[in-house]
Scaffold this motif. Structure first.
Motif, PDB file in Angstrom:
ATOM      1  N   SER A 161      19.986   2.023 -52.655  1.00  0.00           N
ATOM      2  CA  SER A 161      21.118   2.931 -52.844  1.00  0.00           C
ATOM      3  C   SER A 161      20.837   4.033 -53.865  1.00  0.00           C
ATOM      4  O   SER A 161      21.667   4.930 -54.046  1.00  0.00           O
ATOM      5  CB  SER A 161      22.365   2.147 -53.245  1.00  0.00           C
ATOM      6  OG  SER A 161      22.130   1.427 -54.434  1.00  0.00           O
ATOM      7  N   SER A 186      23.052  11.315 -47.748  1.00  0.00           N
ATOM      8  CA  SER A 186      23.106  11.093 -49.188  1.00  0.00           C
ATOM      9  C   SER A 186      23.050   9.609 -49.510  1.00  0.00           C
ATOM     10  O   SER A 186      23.205   8.752 -48.621  1.00  0.00           O
ATOM     11  CB  SER A 186      24.380  11.713 -49.760  1.00  0.00           C
ATOM     12  OG  SER A 186      25.526  11.135 -49.145  1.00  0.00           O
ATOM     13  N   TRP A 187      22.854   9.293 -50.765  1.00  0.00           N
ATOM     14  CA  TRP A 187      22.660   7.902 -51.169  1.00  0.00           C
ATOM     15  C   TRP A 187      23.841   7.017 -50.813  1.00  0.00           C
ATOM     16  O   TRP A 187      23.667   5.829 -50.514  1.00  0.00           O
ATOM     17  CB  TRP A 187      22.401   7.835 -52.678  1.00  0.00           C
ATOM     18  CG  TRP A 187      23.616   8.201 -53.502  1.00  0.00           C
ATOM     19  CD1 TRP A 187      23.960   9.450 -53.932  1.00  0.00           C
ATOM     20  CD2 TRP A 187      24.640   7.328 -53.968  1.00  0.00           C
ATOM     21  NE1 TRP A 187      25.146   9.411 -54.630  1.00  0.00           N
ATOM     22  CE2 TRP A 187      25.578   8.119 -54.673  1.00  0.00           C
ATOM     23  CE3 TRP A 187      24.853   5.952 -53.866  1.00  0.00           C
ATOM     24  CZ2 TRP A 187      26.695   7.577 -55.277  1.00  0.00           C
ATOM     25  CZ3 TRP A 187      25.982   5.402 -54.471  1.00  0.00           C
ATOM     26  CH2 TRP A 187      26.889   6.217 -55.163  1.00  0.00           C
ATOM     27  N   ASP A 188      25.037   7.596 -50.819  1.00  0.00           N
ATOM     28  CA  ASP A 188      26.228   6.808 -50.536  1.00  0.00           C
ATOM     29  C   ASP A 188      26.714   6.956 -49.103  1.00  0.00           C
ATOM     30  O   ASP A 188      27.750   6.386 -48.737  1.00  0.00           O
ATOM     31  CB  ASP A 188      27.349   7.185 -51.502  1.00  0.00           C
ATOM     32  CG  ASP A 188      27.700   8.660 -51.434  1.00  0.00           C
ATOM     33  OD1 ASP A 188      28.574   9.101 -52.195  1.00  0.00           O
ATOM     34  OD2 ASP A 188      27.073   9.388 -50.643  1.00  0.00           O
ATOM     35  N   ASN A 230      23.673   0.229 -47.067  1.00  0.00           N
ATOM     36  CA  ASN A 230      23.051  -0.102 -48.353  1.00  0.00           C
ATOM     37  C   ASN A 230      22.995  -1.609 -48.604  1.00  0.00           C
ATOM     38  O   ASN A 230      22.158  -2.075 -49.371  1.00  0.00           O
ATOM     39  CB  ASN A 230      23.780   0.605 -49.485  1.00  0.00           C
ATOM     40  CG  ASN A 230      23.470   2.101 -49.520  1.00  0.00           C
ATOM     41  OD1 ASN A 230      22.561   2.571 -48.848  1.00  0.00           O
ATOM     42  ND2 ASN A 230      24.247   2.844 -50.290  1.00  0.00           N
ATOM     43  N   ARG A 268      28.004   9.481 -47.684  1.00  0.00           N
ATOM     44  CA  ARG A 268      29.161  10.351 -47.516  1.00  0.00           C
ATOM     45  C   ARG A 268      28.804  11.708 -46.923  1.00  0.00           C
ATOM     46  O   ARG A 268      29.641  12.358 -46.291  1.00  0.00           O
ATOM     47  CB  ARG A 268      29.865  10.564 -48.850  1.00  0.00           C
ATOM     48  CG  ARG A 268      30.552   9.325 -49.397  1.00  0.00           C
ATOM     49  CD  ARG A 268      31.299   9.626 -50.667  1.00  0.00           C
ATOM     50  NE  ARG A 268      31.995   8.451 -51.183  1.00  0.00           N
ATOM     51  CZ  ARG A 268      32.762   8.453 -52.265  1.00  0.00           C
ATOM     52  NH1 ARG A 268      32.926   9.581 -52.954  1.00  0.00           N
ATOM     53  NH2 ARG A 268      33.346   7.355 -52.666  1.00  0.00           N
TER      54      ARG A 268
END
Length: 126
Positions: free
Chosen positions: A30, A52-54, A74, A56
């Motif tokens: 993540s 993106s990492w999340d 994740n 979103r």
């Protein structure tokens, strides 16, 4: 460094769908933005999609918009590329990549990715 292993490639017919998977290990997944790239015969490796990492925010090359969907889980340390309505020109080796320092600008341009998998072959017959 994050280790990445792609899977899910294969030989399909035009109009079919494939789902590529990228399994990550070695670091906290993540913490990384993820991307998919492809190298088609006779061409340089090109950006396909990024997330993106999340999860979103997603970004797509024009060739991938409305046909491909990038996603991530994740909890499973995996990224995915759902490819629909495949065309012969989608044939190539697909790579996943990770970037721990991504910004919206670098993801939009598909630049800055420092960790790469070995790739999975996708062949689309007409």
């Amino acid at each position: 460094q994050l280790q990445l292993v792609e899977s899910g490639g294969g030989l399909v017919q035009a109009g079919d769908s494939l789902r590529l998977s990228c399994a990550a290990s070695g670091r906290t997944f993540s913490n990384y933005a993820m991307g998919w790239f492809r190298q088609t015969p006779g061409k340089e490796r090109e950006f396909v999609a990024a997330i993106s990492w999340d999860g979103r925010n997603t970004y797509y090359a024009n060739s991938a918009k409305e046909r491909f969907i990038i996603s991530r889980d994740n909890t499973k340390s995996r990224a995915y590329l759902q490819m629909n309505s495949l065309k012969p020109e989608d044939t190539g080796i697909y790579y996943c990549a990770a970037d721990a320092w991504a910004t919206s600008d670098t993801l939009r341009r598909g630049t800055g990715f420092g960790s790469w998998g070995q790739g999975t072959q996708v062949t689309v017959s007409s």
